[in-house]
Structure formats: C-alpha cells, structure tokens
Design a protein around this motif. Structure first.
Motif, PDB file in Angstrom:
ATOM      1  N   GLY A 228       0.403  -1.112   0.401  1.00  0.00           N
ATOM      2  CA  GLY A 228      -0.417   0.398  -0.043  1.00  0.00           C
ATOM      3  C   GLY A 228       1.257   0.799  -0.141  1.00  0.00           C
ATOM      4  N   GLY A 229       1.939   1.317  -0.202  1.00  0.00           N
ATOM      5  CA  GLY A 229       3.160   2.054   0.116  1.00  0.00           C
ATOM      6  C   GLY A 229       3.680   2.847   1.011  1.00  0.00           C
TER       7      GLY A 229
ATOM      8  N   ILE B  96      -9.500   1.154  12.820  1.00  0.00           N
ATOM      9  CA  ILE B  96     -10.129  -0.487  12.803  1.00  0.00           C
ATOM     10  C   ILE B  96     -10.173  -1.270  13.802  1.00  0.00           C
ATOM     11  CG2 ILE B  96      -9.121  -2.739  12.328  1.00  0.00           C
ATOM     12  CD1 ILE B  96      -7.877  -1.462  10.106  1.00  0.00           C
ATOM     13  N   ALA B  97      -9.138  -0.793  15.233  1.00  0.00           N
ATOM     14  CA  ALA B  97      -9.323  -1.027  16.502  1.00  0.00           C
ATOM     15  C   ALA B  97     -10.504  -0.459  16.944  1.00  0.00           C
ATOM     16  CB  ALA B  97      -8.583  -0.507  17.045  1.00  0.00           C
ATOM     17  N   ASP B  98     -10.948   0.241  16.555  1.00  0.00           N
ATOM     18  CA  ASP B  98     -11.572   1.120  17.060  1.00  0.00           C
ATOM     19  C   ASP B  98     -13.498   0.539  16.288  1.00  0.00           C
ATOM     20  OD1 ASP B  98     -10.558   2.694  18.430  1.00  0.00           O
ATOM     21  OD2 ASP B  98     -10.666   4.748  16.981  1.00  0.00           O
TER      22      ASP B  98
ATOM     23  N   ASN C 167     -13.573  -7.336  18.836  1.00  0.00           N
ATOM     24  CA  ASN C 167     -12.647  -8.728  18.648  1.00  0.00           C
ATOM     25  C   ASN C 167     -11.326  -8.210  19.143  1.00  0.00           C
ATOM     26  OD1 ASN C 167     -11.075 -11.191  18.069  1.00  0.00           O
ATOM     27  ND2 ASN C 167     -12.681 -12.150  18.806  1.00  0.00           N
ATOM     28  N   GLU C 168     -10.682  -8.407  19.787  1.00  0.00           N
ATOM     29  CA  GLU C 168      -9.236  -7.946  19.694  1.00  0.00           C
ATOM     30  C   GLU C 168      -8.073  -8.980  18.838  1.00  0.00           C
ATOM     31  OE1 GLU C 168      -6.526  -7.757  23.158  1.00  0.00           O
ATOM     32  OE2 GLU C 168      -8.227  -6.815  24.182  1.00  0.00           O
ATOM     33  N   ASP C 169      -8.512 -10.717  18.884  1.00  0.00           N
ATOM     34  CA  ASP C 169      -7.811 -11.485  17.320  1.00  0.00           C
ATOM     35  C   ASP C 169      -8.094 -11.254  15.718  1.00  0.00           C
ATOM     36  OD1 ASP C 169      -6.578 -12.523  19.347  1.00  0.00           O
ATOM     37  OD2 ASP C 169      -8.781 -13.914  19.030  1.00  0.00           O
ATOM     38  N   THR C 170      -9.188 -10.589  16.126  1.00  0.00           N
ATOM     39  CA  THR C 170     -10.310  -9.526  14.434  1.00  0.00           C
ATOM     40  C   THR C 170      -8.834  -8.166  14.144  1.00  0.00           C
ATOM     41  OG1 THR C 170     -12.056 -10.653  15.041  1.00  0.00           O
ATOM     42  CG2 THR C 170     -11.978  -9.579  13.542  1.00  0.00           C
ATOM     43  N   VAL C 171      -9.182  -7.568  15.484  1.00  0.00           N
ATOM     44  CA  VAL C 171      -8.305  -6.805  14.490  1.00  0.00           C
ATOM     45  C   VAL C 171      -6.574  -6.469  14.769  1.00  0.00           C
ATOM     46  CG1 VAL C 171      -7.371  -4.877  15.868  1.00  0.00           C
ATOM     47  CG2 VAL C 171      -9.760  -4.883  16.749  1.00  0.00           C
ATOM     48  N   ARG C 172      -6.188  -7.661  15.321  1.00  0.00           N
ATOM     49  CA  ARG C 172      -5.299  -8.320  14.298  1.00  0.00           C
ATOM     50  C   ARG C 172      -4.803  -8.426  13.686  1.00  0.00           C
ATOM     51  NH1 ARG C 172      -4.699  -9.775  20.273  1.00  0.00           N
ATOM     52  NH2 ARG C 172      -3.870  -8.288  22.023  1.00  0.00           N
ATOM     53  N   GLU C 173      -5.519  -9.315  12.671  1.00  0.00           N
ATOM     54  CA  GLU C 173      -5.629  -9.810  11.169  1.00  0.00           C
ATOM     55  C   GLU C 173      -6.044  -8.617  11.149  1.00  0.00           C
ATOM     56  OE1 GLU C 173      -4.965 -12.572  10.710  1.00  0.00           O
ATOM     57  OE2 GLU C 173      -3.925 -12.951  12.380  1.00  0.00           O
ATOM     58  N   ARG C 174      -6.771  -7.956  11.180  1.00  0.00           N
ATOM     59  CA  ARG C 174      -7.090  -6.983  10.034  1.00  0.00           C
ATOM     60  C   ARG C 174      -5.942  -6.241   9.479  1.00  0.00           C
ATOM     61  NH1 ARG C 174     -12.753  -5.772   8.948  1.00  0.00           N
ATOM     62  NH2 ARG C 174     -11.393  -3.325   7.848  1.00  0.00           N
ATOM     63  N   ILE C 175      -5.749  -5.613  11.213  1.00  0.00           N
ATOM     64  CA  ILE C 175      -4.155  -4.609  10.663  1.00  0.00           C
ATOM     65  C   ILE C 175      -3.323  -5.225   9.543  1.00  0.00           C
ATOM     66  CG2 ILE C 175      -2.795  -3.461  11.991  1.00  0.00           C
ATOM     67  CD1 ILE C 175      -4.347  -2.800  14.332  1.00  0.00           C
ATOM     68  N   LYS C 176      -3.086  -6.825  10.145  1.00  0.00           N
ATOM     69  CA  LYS C 176      -2.216  -7.336   9.333  1.00  0.00           C
ATOM     70  C   LYS C 176      -2.459  -7.436   7.872  1.00  0.00           C
ATOM     71  CE  LYS C 176      -0.137 -11.717  11.974  1.00  0.00           C
ATOM     72  NZ  LYS C 176       0.054 -12.873  11.671  1.00  0.00           N
ATOM     73  N   LYS C 177      -3.700  -7.438   8.137  1.00  0.00           N
ATOM     74  CA  LYS C 177      -4.372  -7.507   5.952  1.00  0.00           C
ATOM     75  C   LYS C 177      -3.569  -6.005   5.482  1.00  0.00           C
ATOM     76  CE  LYS C 177      -7.815  -9.355   3.541  1.00  0.00           C
ATOM     77  NZ  LYS C 177      -8.974 -10.269   3.859  1.00  0.00           N
ATOM     78  N   LEU C 178      -3.842  -5.195   6.387  1.00  0.00           N
ATOM     79  CA  LEU C 178      -3.709  -3.760   5.958  1.00  0.00           C
ATOM     80  C   LEU C 178      -1.927  -3.250   5.689  1.00  0.00           C
ATOM     81  CD1 LEU C 178      -5.057  -0.754   6.320  1.00  0.00           C
ATOM     82  CD2 LEU C 178      -3.662  -0.857   8.802  1.00  0.00           C
ATOM     83  N   ARG C 179      -1.666  -4.387   6.551  1.00  0.00           N
ATOM     84  CA  ARG C 179       0.064  -4.110   6.662  1.00  0.00           C
ATOM     85  C   ARG C 179       0.705  -4.619   5.321  1.00  0.00           C
ATOM     86  NH1 ARG C 179       4.423  -1.638   7.358  1.00  0.00           N
ATOM     87  NH2 ARG C 179       5.080  -0.917   9.025  1.00  0.00           N
TER      88      ARG C 179
END
Lengths: 329, 300
Positions: free
Chosen positions: A248-249, A296-298, A302-314
């Motif tokens: 994503g740059g 995403i966190a806000d 679910n913390e695990d889902t947040v982490r997965e989504r953030i990893k995806k964002l990365r």
C-alpha cells in the motif's frame, strides 16, 4: 490515542495534520551563535533534514499547528550536555516556550530535566526514551521530577508495560514507539555515536566466538554461521527493511500496530512515528497507516480480529510472521 | 586510593583469592603490571558482586550471601552491583535488596537504573546508592580516535565530559542520596571532567562498555528462529558465561592507541583498554578526583 509525527517544517505540518497527526515533534539545529562554547547540538541529530534551523520557522509551524489544535514538542534529547551548554540550552528552551509556541520538551538527561524545572516554572517535560524507563520505579522517579509524559523505550513487553502504567497511574501520560526504525541495543544505554561513521551496530562486523576457559565447553547444535545469518536478517528489519515499502506504499520496518488494542486498554496516550529526517511522503504514509489501524481497532471489538485486519492492512504477512518486525513481542 | 574487585557471579568468587589470574582475554598488556608499576603492590579492600548489564543474571539471595561471606573472610567491604531492570526483574531485585538490608545494612548498591536508585531512596534507607557507570553517560566510542583529529578543539572537548559533570546532576544526586559516581576510562581522554567536583568517584579498568541492550545476540544462539532477538524472551542458555564474540572490523574504523580490541560478551559490547590508555587513566585518576579503582577480571 494520538498519532505523534515527526516534522521538519511548517509546510510538512500542514500535510501531516491533514493525514491525521494529532501531535508533532521537531528538532532544532541553530548552528553556531557568536560567543557560544562550541557548535551547539540541541538533540541527537546535527544540521540536515532532521532539524529546523531557526526559531522563526518553528514559530510558523506552531502557529499553524496551534490553529488546528495540534501541540508541537521540541526534542532536547542528547543523553548529556557539556556543563557550559546548560545555560544556552535552558535559554533556548525559555525562548521556545515563551515565544515559539512549543508545548513540551522531550528531554533525555536528568540534569537537564532538573535545570529546566528549576529555571522555567510550569515547563512541560516528556521523559525521553533515552532515559530507558523500563520499570515503575524509574517512571515514578521521573514523574516526581516533573515529567508529565513517559516515552517508553522500544521492545517493551506488553504485560510489563501494562503493569508499569497501572502502578504509576493515569495522571502521567504514556507514549510508545509505533512505526519505523529499530535499535540493536537499548537506546538509553548505547554510548556509541552515529557521528563517527553511522550506527556502531550497523558496521559490518565480523564475529568469531571465543571459548572462555573454566567451564565445560558447550556449543549449541546450531552452527554459529547460521545464527549470524539470522542476526544479519534481523538487522535488515531493524534497518527499515532496506528502505522498502509495502504493497500500500507504507514504509516497512519496525512496527507496533498489532498491539494497538492492548495499548488502548492500558491507557497509552500517544503513538510515536520515528524519523525526523525521513522524507515527507514516508511520514505521511506512516500517519495514514496508523490512522487506518486505529480506525480498525475502534470499529471492531474482538482483539484477534483487529490484529488480523491490521496485518492485512500491512500487506506483508511473511514479514509480520517472522516476528522480527515487531516492537512488542 | 581504594581498590575494588568486581565479580559478577558466584562461580567466580575464587577470584577474590587470586584477582590477577588471567582467565579472560590473553594478551601482552597485563593490568597487574600497569597497576603495580604505578602504585606498587596493591590490596583489594572492596568486593563488587553482581551484574551491571543483564537482569536475568541478577544473583539469588544465596549467591549474594556467599559473596558477602567471601568479602568478610578476605577483609573486604561489600558492594552489590545491579543492572538496568525490567518490571519483572525489579520484583526479584527488591527481594535481594531487602535481604541485603537485613544481613549487611549500610552496604553500597551500585545502581545502573534510575528506578533502582529511587527504590533504595524510598524503601531501603540504610543502603547507600551509587550512580553506576551505565547511568553516567559519556561518549564511549571506539571509533572516535580515527575522527578526533578532524574535529575542532572546541567541539572535541565536548566528548571528554560525562553526564555527571554538571551542578544540576550533582544536586539531583544529592537529593537522591547518591554517595558516589562511577565512570569508564574513555578512549578520547577525560580532561573535560567526568565528575562534578566534590563527589567521590570510581574508575573501571581494564574494560569499558560501548553499548548494551535487552536483546542478546549471543544469548539467542541455538534458539528457534522466531524466538531469537527478543527483549522479553524467557529462554537464556547463559552462553555468555562460556563464550564471547571477538569483533573484527574490516573497514578499519576502530583504531588508535587507546583501544586494544572490541568484543561482545552477552548483551554488551566492550572495548579493551590498551596499556597506554590504562596507564594514562590511572595516572590522571587522582587529579580527576577519583578515589576508587574498580578492576574487573571478567567484564560481565
């Protein structure tokens, strides 16, 4: 939770604030002034893109930022100053607080904290990561000395971080590293200088294990050359993954985004982006990345889902899974 | 001049009987020869015991008791050496300090973490905190000698100070009840002043530290790839007791007369003081107000 971004000019401030920066920090390199004891280094960077060269430019920057409700902090983070420079630095801080609109100083020397508190009543001090606050006793000391914010060093364990915050209490603000730039050693206990050919730990050292007589020799099964290979791989992460960018740059390199839910829960106030010397595009991409991670966190519970989504964002699952890119592990 | 012998762990306590035994770096420069040529035959009258660099290696209560007994047998005073400390280790350290206060009140504690000084001030009022060399910041850069000739005099002088050499730090230390300040023998010289006048001070020989951190490169050797280089990892095979890493510099950045070699032991990089640096430092010690030399047979 605010995003703290590095800034090197008033022009940069405009872009960074529009991307979502809620706080800014800058450095100053005023050059040599007549009658001074030597070249005045105010922080750990010399002249160049990391620093602003005049108080007038800082004033322009704080005026703009102030209109947007964004405070600007000034780094005075040398681990120590020669005695003759104390009055000069204190004088500069007085001027910065009274005339340039600086809201707080990031200080790395306990002597300088004492001097600033003594000479500038009401001054706001952020305790630099250079002071290596690794435990609640240390945080309490610097709180008692007048630090309004503790900037934790890199690589704190989340559990320990939570314990410190709960023991020291919510009256103090807490800041953690969030993106870009690692250190091989503990920054506050590294007494080498980047001024002598770059980072000491980045030098292409050749290592040879030497056995110390006395105890039975017991080498690990892993050949040393293999371990050295892993070490050099880890160094690549520490050094911002060779300056590469993600899909994503966004810049690659040390990252704490996955820890945002934990940090939010413990009451951390500020997420720091490292790199005053970085190009504006990198700074902006970093702010945008954290802003999206916060969104995403806000939006999810679910913390695990947040982490997965953030990893995806990365967008770099391989790098994330190595663990070597994490500030908090 | 007071002479202190620094021992890091219980297994090395026999060095109290043979402090000059060369168990670590072999080489032409013998610290004993240099010391005795300047001071004659000396006697170590204080034992430093404990870890400056690694909170995983904080000694247990029994280790400390053994060290205290050794110091008593040898007629030496006792100082407990403590490292920079994570929250988890602070709990263990607090127990150790409580024990020390019980069995040997008024002992010195060498503190390399501001939090440990604070803890002593708040909870262990009979113990005497000392500002360890890790807290006394200075430029400990083995590469500086190659650059020093290109730096203007006024600027070069800034590298010959330490962080305790100013009145503000002095007043802070006084407020915290710190009785002494410690420092390394700097490759670039110490003319600017390592300490504020009037503060008792110590100098370490024959090694200076450059950099240290919670992430341990040698300590990760043999671990699974994902577990390596973790600051808060729990695995440690204590390889630092058995090995050190010689660091060769292909670019020739380390050099000059002051630094004999650079190496990493455990989580810390050290420079070994050359005979010239050792001699120069010891000669200048008195004029700098140093009243204690701390000799480390093994650096950590």
């Amino acid at each position: 939770m605010k995003i703290l971004a590095p800034v090197s000019s008033a022009r940069e401030a405009r872009h960074l604030i529009s991307c979502g920066a809620g706080e800014l920090y800058c450095g100053l390199h005023p050059g040599i002034r007549p009658g001074e004891s030597g070249k005045l280094w105010v922080n750990r960077r010399g002249p160049g893109p990391a620093n602003i060269s005049s108080g007038e430019e800082i004033k322009r920057l704080t005026e703009y930022a102030g209109r947007q409700g964004v405070p600007v902090y000034l780094t005075l983070n040398l681990p120590f100053y020669p005695p003759a420079q104390y009055p000069e630095i204190v004088g500069l801080a007085e001027e910065a607080a009274s005339s340039w609109g600086i809201k707080a100083f990031i200080v790395g020397d306990p002597g300088m904290i004492t001097a600033l508190r003594e000479k500038i009543p009401g001054v706001s001090i952020h305790v630099s990561s250079l002071l290596a606050v690794l435990n609640s006793a240390s945080a309490s000391l610097f709180r008692d000395l007048g630090g309004s914010r503790i900037i934790f060093p890199r690589y704190m364990g989340l559990e320990e971080l939570g314990e410190i915050v709960s023991r020291v209490g919510p009256e103090t603000e807490y800041e953690v590293f969030m993106l870009n730039d690692g250190c091989v050693f503990e920054e506050g206990y590294c007494q080498a200088s980047h001024a002598f050919g770059g980072a000491f730990c980045h030098q292409p050292w050749q290592y040879r294990p030497i056995y110390i007589p006395g105890l039975p020799e017991r080498q690990p099964r892993e050949p040393f050359w293999q371990h050295l290979g892993d070490y050099r791989r880890w160094l690549w992460y520490i050094k911002n993954c060779g300056g590469m960018r993600g899909p994503g740059g966004a810049p690659l390199g040390m990252c704490g985004l996955c820890a945002i839910p934990n940090l939010q829960a413990m009451g951390v106030a500020s997420l720091k982006i490292v790199g005053r010397e970085s190009p504006l595009q990198k700074k902006m991409a970093s702010v945008k990345l954290i802003k999206e991670a916060l969104r995403i966190a806000d939006s999810l519970s679910n913390e695990d889902t947040v982490r997965e989504r953030i990893k995806k964002l990365r967008g770099t699952p391989g790098l994330c899974d190595s663990g070597y890119m994490c500030y908090f592990r | 001049m007071e002479w202190a012998l620094a021992i890091t762990d219980r297994g090395s306590l026999d060095l109290a009987g043979s402090p000059w035994k060369n168990i670590f770096l072999q080489g032409k420069c013998s610290p004993q020869q240099v010391v005795e040529s300047l001071f004659g035959k000396i006697r170590f009258t204080r034992l430093y015991f404990g870890q400056e660099f690694c909170d995983r290696a904080i000694p247990g209560k029994e280790d400390m008791t053994e060290a205290i007994l050794t110091s008593l047998k040898k007629g030496m005073k006792f100082s407990l050496v403590t490292p920079y400390t994570t929250e988890k280790a602070l709990v263990r350290l607090e127990e150790l300090l409580a024990e020390l206060e019980d069995i040997r009140p008024f002992s010195e504690v060498i503190c390399n973490d501001w939090g440990v000084i604070y803890l002593i001030r708040k909870k262990f009022s009979t113990l005497v905190p000392v500002m360890g060399r890790l807290l006394n910041k200075a430029c400990r850069e083995p590469r500086i000698l190659k650059h020093l000739k290109d730096i203007p005099d006024g600027e070069a002088a800034a590298y010959r100070f330490s962080s305790s050499a100013n009145p503000y730090t002095k007043s802070l230390l006084k407020m915290l009840g710190v009785a002494r300040v410690e420092a390394d023998n700097l490759p670039q010289g110490m003319e600017g002043g390592l300490f504020e006048r009037g503060v008792p001070s110590s100098l370490y020989i024959p090694y200076g530290f450059v950099s240290t951190g919670r992430i341990c490169f040698p300590g990760s050797w043999g671990l699974r790839q994902r577990e390596k280089f973790m600051a808060s990892g729990s695995s440690c095979s204590r390889l630092c007791r058995r090995y050190f890493l010689e660091m060769d510099d292909l670019s020739g950045c380390v050099g000059g007369d002051a630094v004999k070699s650079v190496f990493q032991k455990g989580n810390t990089v050290f420079y070994r003081q050359s005979e010239g640096l050792l001699t120069g430092g010891l000669k200048k010690a008195r004029t700098l107000g140093i009243d204690r030399i701390v000799y480390q047979p093994v650096p950590n």
